[in-house]
Write an enzyme that holds these catalytic residues in place. Structure first.
Site, PDB file in Angstrom:
ATOM      1  N   SER A  71       0.889  -1.261  -0.115  1.00  0.00           N
ATOM      2  CA  SER A  71       0.010  -0.023   0.038  1.00  0.00           C
ATOM      3  C   SER A  71       0.869   1.435  -0.068  1.00  0.00           C
ATOM      4  O   SER A  71       0.326   2.395  -0.328  1.00  0.00           O
ATOM      5  CB  SER A  71      -0.840   0.186   1.094  1.00  0.00           C
ATOM      6  N   HIS A  96      -1.533  -2.725  -7.062  1.00  0.00           N
ATOM      7  CA  HIS A  96      -2.104  -2.469  -5.896  1.00  0.00           C
ATOM      8  C   HIS A  96      -3.534  -2.414  -6.194  1.00  0.00           C
ATOM      9  O   HIS A  96      -4.103  -1.546  -6.554  1.00  0.00           O
ATOM     10  CB  HIS A  96      -1.482  -0.953  -5.301  1.00  0.00           C
ATOM     11  N   ASN A 146      -3.622   6.094  -1.536  1.00  0.00           N
ATOM     12  CA  ASN A 146      -3.380   6.448  -0.036  1.00  0.00           C
ATOM     13  C   ASN A 146      -2.679   7.652   0.383  1.00  0.00           C
ATOM     14  O   ASN A 146      -2.830   7.787   1.573  1.00  0.00           O
ATOM     15  CB  ASN A 146      -2.201   5.379   0.408  1.00  0.00           C
TER      16      ASN A 146
HETATM   17  P1  NAI Z   1      -3.377  -9.803   6.121  1.00  0.00           P
HETATM   18  O1  NAI Z   1      -2.812  -9.796   7.407  1.00  0.00           O
HETATM   19  O2  NAI Z   1      -4.814 -10.117   5.995  1.00  0.00           O
HETATM   20  O3  NAI Z   1      -2.546 -10.873   5.322  1.00  0.00           O
HETATM   21  C1  NAI Z   1      -1.268 -10.930   5.133  1.00  0.00           C
HETATM   22  C2  NAI Z   1      -0.984 -12.604   5.076  1.00  0.00           C
HETATM   23  O4  NAI Z   1       0.560 -12.850   4.758  1.00  0.00           O
HETATM   24  C3  NAI Z   1      -1.097 -13.580   6.527  1.00  0.00           C
HETATM   25  O5  NAI Z   1      -1.865 -14.678   6.059  1.00  0.00           O
HETATM   26  C4  NAI Z   1       0.409 -13.899   6.734  1.00  0.00           C
HETATM   27  O6  NAI Z   1       0.337 -15.123   7.233  1.00  0.00           O
HETATM   28  C5  NAI Z   1       1.096 -14.002   5.604  1.00  0.00           C
HETATM   29  N1  NAI Z   1       2.349 -13.746   5.534  1.00  0.00           N
HETATM   30  C6  NAI Z   1       3.032 -12.814   6.403  1.00  0.00           C
HETATM   31  N2  NAI Z   1       4.456 -12.576   6.031  1.00  0.00           N
HETATM   32  C7  NAI Z   1       4.542 -13.767   5.188  1.00  0.00           C
HETATM   33  C8  NAI Z   1       5.782 -14.353   4.504  1.00  0.00           C
HETATM   34  N3  NAI Z   1       6.880 -13.881   4.751  1.00  0.00           N
HETATM   35  N4  NAI Z   1       5.647 -15.509   3.679  1.00  0.00           N
HETATM   36  C9  NAI Z   1       4.308 -15.834   3.382  1.00  0.00           C
HETATM   37  N5  NAI Z   1       3.020 -15.452   4.089  1.00  0.00           N
HETATM   38  C10 NAI Z   1       3.322 -14.383   4.567  1.00  0.00           C
HETATM   39  O7  NAI Z   1      -2.720  -8.539   5.359  1.00  0.00           O
HETATM   40  P2  NAI Z   1      -3.681  -8.071   4.247  1.00  0.00           P
HETATM   41  O8  NAI Z   1      -4.712  -6.989   4.706  1.00  0.00           O
HETATM   42  O9  NAI Z   1      -4.122  -8.985   3.217  1.00  0.00           O
HETATM   43  O10 NAI Z   1      -2.433  -6.955   3.530  1.00  0.00           O
HETATM   44  C11 NAI Z   1      -1.190  -7.642   2.829  1.00  0.00           C
HETATM   45  C12 NAI Z   1      -0.679  -6.602   1.899  1.00  0.00           C
HETATM   46  O11 NAI Z   1      -1.676  -5.979   1.091  1.00  0.00           O
HETATM   47  C13 NAI Z   1       0.178  -5.303   2.612  1.00  0.00           C
HETATM   48  O12 NAI Z   1       1.218  -5.260   1.928  1.00  0.00           O
HETATM   49  C14 NAI Z   1      -0.984  -4.337   2.958  1.00  0.00           C
HETATM   50  O13 NAI Z   1      -0.497  -2.984   2.754  1.00  0.00           O
HETATM   51  C15 NAI Z   1      -1.555  -4.825   1.245  1.00  0.00           C
HETATM   52  N6  NAI Z   1      -2.897  -3.859   1.180  1.00  0.00           N
HETATM   53  C16 NAI Z   1      -3.857  -4.189   2.357  1.00  0.00           C
HETATM   54  C17 NAI Z   1      -5.063  -3.490   1.983  1.00  0.00           C
HETATM   55  C18 NAI Z   1      -5.923  -3.755   3.202  1.00  0.00           C
HETATM   56  O14 NAI Z   1      -7.264  -2.741   3.124  1.00  0.00           O
HETATM   57  N7  NAI Z   1      -5.987  -4.580   3.920  1.00  0.00           N
HETATM   58  C19 NAI Z   1      -5.634  -2.875   0.696  1.00  0.00           C
HETATM   59  C20 NAI Z   1      -4.476  -2.904  -0.248  1.00  0.00           C
HETATM   60  C21 NAI Z   1      -3.257  -3.322   0.094  1.00  0.00           C
END
Ligand code: NAI
Length: 292
Positions: free
Chosen positions: A125, A146, A196
């Protein structure tokens, strides 16, 4: 490489099976790609695949999708348990924790697994695409892709180029997002990219009003929805995004803007993260979702 969308025969890898990774896997599978889904949390990729299958079946039940298409899309998503399983992927999209060092480590491990022509996309993000790509053997193939939350629903995709990103790589990702039914826009790797950067004050000002006890979250949310015309108020939206993610993004944009006071994070956000009150995903944030 041309600037055409990736062919549907190209295998898409998704790393991180959380809110965003699961949504992205669903989109790619619905577009006809075989998808490999990996998460380093035991069982997370399998759970996400099962949840996506349920979501697709529910869409079919509502008549939004042919039942056979829903089943076929779900079957195209294969949970995998090691990065080595991405060897055949032509595009890998990472959606793991919003942490520069962790994402860089992942990209370094990934670049030696995939073919030289494979594209490495990140759903970050706020992190600098330039910094994420630095030090890789082929930084030109790293690009931001993104999506917004919930990814299967929201059309916008920012295609973010860092200093080293190959223009053709960005063009292919742009065309691919369009072929997946999204509305892509090109952006450069500036703090917060487009959305963002614009959205930060929406949260920051709301948090300031809360700190000043101007009104409670429910009142401020209702005002923004009913008087401001927003689909969601700032507190509801932060609970949807997840406070761990949103706090990391807030800090990232603030630091990248040389501590511009407009983007200063709030102690309240930090305390929610400290308490693991992460919003909807943990059952509690500004609001209580237990039993919801
Ligand atoms: P989340 O916390 O729901 O999911 C992240 C997942 O990645 C978890 O299941 C975790 O176990 C896994 N993970 C962490 N480190 C890892 C690694 N080294 N190798 C493999 N898996 C790993 O987070 P979310 O919300 O899905 O965000 C993920 C990405 O997307 C971030 O970079 C965030 O900034 C971006 N993002 C999030 C948005 C939101 O509204 N939540 C919107 C747009 C982008």
């Amino acid at each position: 490489m041309t600037d055409q969308a990736l062919d549907r025969s190209v295998v898409v890898g998704v790393i991180g099976a959380g809110a965003m990774g699961a949504g992205i896997a669903q989109i790619a599978a619905q577009a006809g790609h075989r998808v490999r889904l990996f998460d380093n949390r035991m069982g997370a990729a399998d759970q996400a695949q099962a949840k996506i299958a349920t979501t697709l079946a529910a869409l079919a039940a509502k008549g939004k999708l042919a039942p056979a298409d829903a089943e076929a899309a779900a079957a195209r998503i294969v949970p995998v348990h090691a990065l080595g399983d991405f060897v055949s992927a032509g595009l890998v999209i990472e959606a793991i924790v919003e942490d520069l060092d962790v994402k860089r480590r992942l990209l370094r491990e990934l670049e030696v697994v995939v073919a030289p022509g494979a594209i490495l996309a990140t759903n970050t993000s706020s992190l600098s695409i330039t910094a994420l790509a630095a030090g890789l053997k082929r930084p030109g193939r790293v690009v931001g892709m993104h999506f917004f939350n919930p990814a299967p629903v929201l059309p916008l995709v920012e295609v973010v180029s860092g200093i080293a990103t190959d223009a053709q790589v960005a063009a292919v990702v742009h065309a691919t997002a369009a072929a997946w039914g999204k509305v892509p826009v090109h952006a450069t790797s500036t703090p917060g990219f487009i959305v963002n950067r614009c959205a930060r004050p929406f949260y920051a000002e709301a948090l300031r009003l809360l700190a000043e006890r101007a009104a409670d979250p429910a009142t401020l949310d209702a005002l923004m929805r009913e008087a401001g015309g927003f689909r969601m108020g700032p507190f509801e939206l932060m609970d949807l995004i997840g406070h761990d993610v949103n706090f990391a993004v807030t800090k990232g944009v603030w630091e990248a803007c040389f501590h511009d006071p407009r983007f200063t994070p709030s102690v309240h956000q930090q305390e929610l993260v400290n308490a693991v009150f992460l919003g909807r995903k943990s059952g509690r944030g500004f609001y209580d979702y237990q039993g919801a």
